[in-house]
Write a protein that holds these residues in place. Structure first.
Motif, PDB file in Angstrom:
ATOM      1  N   THR A  73       1.633  -5.793   5.452  1.00 57.29           N
ATOM      2  CA  THR A  73       1.527  -4.523   5.057  1.00 57.29           C
ATOM      3  C   THR A  73      -0.013  -4.178   4.761  1.00 57.29           C
ATOM      4  OG1 THR A  73       2.120  -5.124   2.780  1.00 57.29           O
ATOM      5  CG2 THR A  73       3.762  -4.396   4.120  1.00 57.29           C
ATOM      6  N   CYS A  74      -0.241  -2.872   4.833  1.00 57.56           N
ATOM      7  CA  CYS A  74      -1.614  -2.548   4.760  1.00 57.56           C
ATOM      8  C   CYS A  74      -1.603  -1.138   4.069  1.00 57.56           C
ATOM      9  CB  CYS A  74      -2.530  -2.145   6.048  1.00 57.56           C
ATOM     10  SG  CYS A  74      -4.275  -1.826   5.723  1.00 57.56           S
ATOM     11  N   MET A  75      -2.270  -1.368   2.842  1.00 60.14           N
ATOM     12  CA  MET A  75      -2.310   0.012   2.049  1.00 60.14           C
ATOM     13  C   MET A  75      -3.963   0.420   2.015  1.00 60.14           C
ATOM     14  SD  MET A  75       0.874   0.279   0.914  1.00 60.14           S
ATOM     15  CE  MET A  75       0.758   1.464  -0.518  1.00 60.14           C
ATOM     16  N   GLY A  76      -4.142   1.891   1.964  1.00 58.27           N
ATOM     17  CA  GLY A  76      -5.273   2.443   1.818  1.00 58.27           C
ATOM     18  C   GLY A  76      -5.469   3.519   0.973  1.00 58.27           C
ATOM     19  N   SER A  77      -6.739   3.550   0.373  1.00 58.67           N
ATOM     20  CA  SER A  77      -7.031   4.401  -0.697  1.00 58.67           C
ATOM     21  C   SER A  77      -8.364   5.226  -0.420  1.00 58.67           C
ATOM     22  CB  SER A  77      -7.158   3.710  -1.949  1.00 58.67           C
ATOM     23  OG  SER A  77      -7.575   4.714  -2.971  1.00 58.67           O
ATOM     24  N   ARG A  78      -8.497   6.420  -0.434  1.00 56.40           N
ATOM     25  CA  ARG A  78      -9.645   7.046  -0.318  1.00 56.40           C
ATOM     26  C   ARG A  78     -10.142   7.788  -1.498  1.00 56.40           C
ATOM     27  NH1 ARG A  78     -11.671   7.290   4.869  1.00 56.40           N
ATOM     28  NH2 ARG A  78     -10.356   7.039   6.643  1.00 56.40           N
ATOM     29  N   ASP A  79      -9.566   7.058  -2.671  1.00 54.82           N
ATOM     30  CA  ASP A  79     -10.033   7.817  -3.893  1.00 54.82           C
ATOM     31  C   ASP A  79     -10.683   6.732  -4.987  1.00 54.82           C
ATOM     32  OD1 ASP A  79      -7.691   6.601  -4.680  1.00 54.82           O
ATOM     33  OD2 ASP A  79      -6.736   8.845  -5.436  1.00 54.82           O
ATOM     34  N   GLY A  80     -11.143   5.441  -4.332  1.00 55.58           N
ATOM     35  CA  GLY A  80     -11.631   4.321  -5.074  1.00 55.58           C
ATOM     36  C   GLY A  80     -10.600   3.469  -5.750  1.00 55.58           C
ATOM     37  N   GLY A  81      -9.260   3.621  -5.335  1.00 54.84           N
ATOM     38  CA  GLY A  81      -8.195   2.866  -5.573  1.00 54.84           C
ATOM     39  C   GLY A  81      -7.197   3.592  -6.529  1.00 54.84           C
ATOM     40  N   LYS A  82      -7.545   4.816  -7.073  1.00 59.41           N
ATOM     41  CA  LYS A  82      -6.574   5.528  -7.760  1.00 59.41           C
ATOM     42  C   LYS A  82      -5.294   5.735  -7.239  1.00 59.41           C
ATOM     43  CE  LYS A  82     -10.365   8.058  -9.983  1.00 59.41           C
ATOM     44  NZ  LYS A  82     -11.345   9.204  -9.891  1.00 59.41           N
ATOM     45  N   THR A  83      -5.280   6.159  -6.104  1.00 53.03           N
ATOM     46  CA  THR A  83      -3.950   6.308  -5.337  1.00 53.03           C
ATOM     47  C   THR A  83      -3.972   5.505  -4.172  1.00 53.03           C
ATOM     48  OG1 THR A  83      -4.751   8.180  -4.192  1.00 53.03           O
ATOM     49  CG2 THR A  83      -3.475   8.328  -6.409  1.00 53.03           C
ATOM     50  N   TRP A  84      -2.767   4.988  -3.601  1.00 55.92           N
ATOM     51  CA  TRP A  84      -2.788   4.267  -2.413  1.00 55.92           C
ATOM     52  C   TRP A  84      -1.670   4.740  -1.583  1.00 55.92           C
ATOM     53  CZ3 TRP A  84      -5.879   0.306  -1.064  1.00 55.92           C
ATOM     54  CH2 TRP A  84      -6.793  -0.414  -2.392  1.00 55.92           C
ATOM     55  N   ALA A  85      -1.691   4.756  -0.308  1.00 55.70           N
ATOM     56  CA  ALA A  85      -0.928   5.061   0.798  1.00 55.70           C
ATOM     57  C   ALA A  85      -0.696   3.990   1.855  1.00 55.70           C
ATOM     58  CB  ALA A  85      -1.196   6.369   1.527  1.00 55.70           C
ATOM     59  N   MET A  86       0.800   3.794   2.225  1.00 59.28           N
ATOM     60  CA  MET A  86       0.876   2.914   3.372  1.00 59.28           C
ATOM     61  C   MET A  86       0.081   3.335   4.758  1.00 59.28           C
ATOM     62  SD  MET A  86       2.562   0.053   4.196  1.00 59.28           S
ATOM     63  CE  MET A  86       3.698   0.086   2.892  1.00 59.28           C
ATOM     64  N   LEU A  87      -0.539   2.656   5.296  1.00 58.91           N
ATOM     65  CA  LEU A  87      -1.147   2.575   6.446  1.00 58.91           C
ATOM     66  C   LEU A  87      -0.687   1.962   7.421  1.00 58.91           C
ATOM     67  CD1 LEU A  87      -4.882   1.954   5.537  1.00 58.91           C
ATOM     68  CD2 LEU A  87      -3.695   4.013   5.996  1.00 58.91           C
ATOM     69  N   PHE A  88       0.337   0.985   7.380  1.00 56.39           N
ATOM     70  CA  PHE A  88       1.006   0.319   8.167  1.00 56.39           C
ATOM     71  C   PHE A  88       1.987  -0.850   7.738  1.00 56.39           C
ATOM     72  CE2 PHE A  88      -2.609  -2.254   9.457  1.00 56.39           C
ATOM     73  CZ  PHE A  88      -2.080  -3.367   9.238  1.00 56.39           C
ATOM     74  N   ASP A  89       3.195  -0.849   8.256  1.00 49.09           N
ATOM     75  CA  ASP A  89       4.077  -2.018   7.791  1.00 49.09           C
ATOM     76  C   ASP A  89       4.832  -2.618   8.873  1.00 49.09           C
ATOM     77  OD1 ASP A  89       5.896  -3.498   5.978  1.00 49.09           O
ATOM     78  OD2 ASP A  89       7.144  -1.836   5.351  1.00 49.09           O
ATOM     79  N   ILE A  90       4.427  -3.782   9.030  1.00 46.87           N
ATOM     80  CA  ILE A  90       4.972  -4.437  10.403  1.00 46.87           C
ATOM     81  C   ILE A  90       5.694  -5.766  10.186  1.00 46.87           C
ATOM     82  CG2 ILE A  90       3.614  -3.104  11.986  1.00 46.87           C
ATOM     83  CD1 ILE A  90       1.614  -5.638  11.888  1.00 46.87           C
ATOM     84  N   GLN A  91       6.495  -6.353  10.977  1.00 44.90           N
ATOM     85  CA  GLN A  91       6.970  -7.574  11.183  1.00 44.90           C
ATOM     86  C   GLN A  91       6.650  -8.229  12.471  1.00 44.90           C
ATOM     87  OE1 GLN A  91      11.086  -8.393  10.984  1.00 44.90           O
ATOM     88  NE2 GLN A  91      11.038 -10.273  10.336  1.00 44.90           N
ATOM     89  N   PHE A  92       6.318  -9.563  12.160  1.00 43.52           N
ATOM     90  CA  PHE A  92       6.134 -10.447  13.325  1.00 43.52           C
ATOM     91  C   PHE A  92       7.278 -11.064  13.467  1.00 43.52           C
ATOM     92  CE2 PHE A  92       1.704  -9.898  11.603  1.00 43.52           C
ATOM     93  CZ  PHE A  92       1.025  -8.953  12.601  1.00 43.52           C
ATOM     94  N   ARG A  93       7.784 -11.242  14.643  1.00 43.53           N
ATOM     95  CA  ARG A  93       8.873 -11.987  15.044  1.00 43.53           C
ATOM     96  C   ARG A  93       8.409 -13.082  16.323  1.00 43.53           C
ATOM     97  NH1 ARG A  93      13.698  -7.567  15.601  1.00 43.53           N
ATOM     98  NH2 ARG A  93      13.738  -7.150  13.490  1.00 43.53           N
ATOM     99  N   HIS A  94       8.959 -13.931  16.136  1.00 38.33           N
ATOM    100  CA  HIS A  94       8.681 -15.247  17.390  1.00 38.33           C
ATOM    101  C   HIS A  94       8.790 -14.675  18.630  1.00 38.33           C
ATOM    102  CE1 HIS A  94       7.663 -18.515  14.559  1.00 38.33           C
ATOM    103  NE2 HIS A  94       8.893 -18.173  14.105  1.00 38.33           N
ATOM    104  N   HIS A  95       7.902 -14.598  19.591  1.00 37.35           N
ATOM    105  CA  HIS A  95       7.832 -13.890  20.881  1.00 37.35           C
ATOM    106  C   HIS A  95       9.139 -14.534  21.702  1.00 37.35           C
ATOM    107  CE1 HIS A  95       6.567 -12.290  24.723  1.00 37.35           C
ATOM    108  NE2 HIS A  95       6.571 -13.477  25.249  1.00 37.35           N
TER     109      HIS A  95
END
Length: 178
Positions: A154-176
């Motif tokens: 998962t990757c969260m992003g903040s444009r206000d110095g860490g006051k608020t966070w939004a999900m940038l992506f959420d992924i699962q890796f499964r064996h190919h």
């Protein structure tokens, strides 16, 4: 004249004891990355198909292929990520034993650079850093954990110095699947 003869003898001895091309004995470096701390991210090693997650629902179609390999005698991980739409990126991840931190450098075919550092938190590896783009600085917090027979990132992003966070992506890796 005796000094010249002595120098020639010394040079002959030196050259005969120096490995010559084709006769070199391979030198095996000691494995300095064998400590258990270096193995804590090994759950990510593998050849993976990548699926987006919405809520707790995993998509049925893979959006990317991701290959994670151990390199440099187990001292680093190399990631090669290729999305189906042509986006690609690679990372190098290593454990810095002197600071007890994980470090990752990510680059992409769109000129992105992300440098992250962090620690293991429970069963997760959590790394943070920042990127600068046309909108300014964005803090990013990325985590990896074993999840449902694969790995969840998962990757969260903040444009206000860490006051608020939004999900940038959420992924699962499964064996190919071949």
């Amino acid at each position: 004249m005796p000094k010249l003869l002595l120098a020639a003898c010394a040079l002959t001895i030196l050259l005969s004891s120096t490995p010559q091309p084709g006769n070199a004995t391979p030198v095996t470096a000691p494995n300095t990355c064998s400590d258990a701390a270096y193995r804590r991210f090994d759950f990510w090693l593998g050849d993976w198909d990548t699926y987006r997650i919405t809520g707790e629902k995993v998509a049925t179609s893979s959006v990317a292929r991701n290959r994670i390999t151990s390199i440099l005698g187990g001292c680093a991980l190399h990631e090669a990520y290729t999305r189906n739409d042509g986006y690609a990126g690679e990372s190098f991840t290593s454990y810095d034993a002197s600071r007890k931190l994980w470090h990752q450098t990510w680059v992409s075919n769109q000129g992105e650079l992300l440098v992250l550092e962090g620690t293991q938190q429970g069963d997760r590896i959590v790394l943070s850093g920042s990127v600068t783009d046309a909108q300014g600085v964005q803090l990013q917090r990325v985590s990896w954990a074993p999840w449902q027979g694969g790995v969840r990132e998962t990757c969260m992003g903040s444009r206000d110095g860490g006051k608020t966070w939004a999900m940038l992506f959420d992924i699962q890796f499964r064996h190919h699947r071949t």
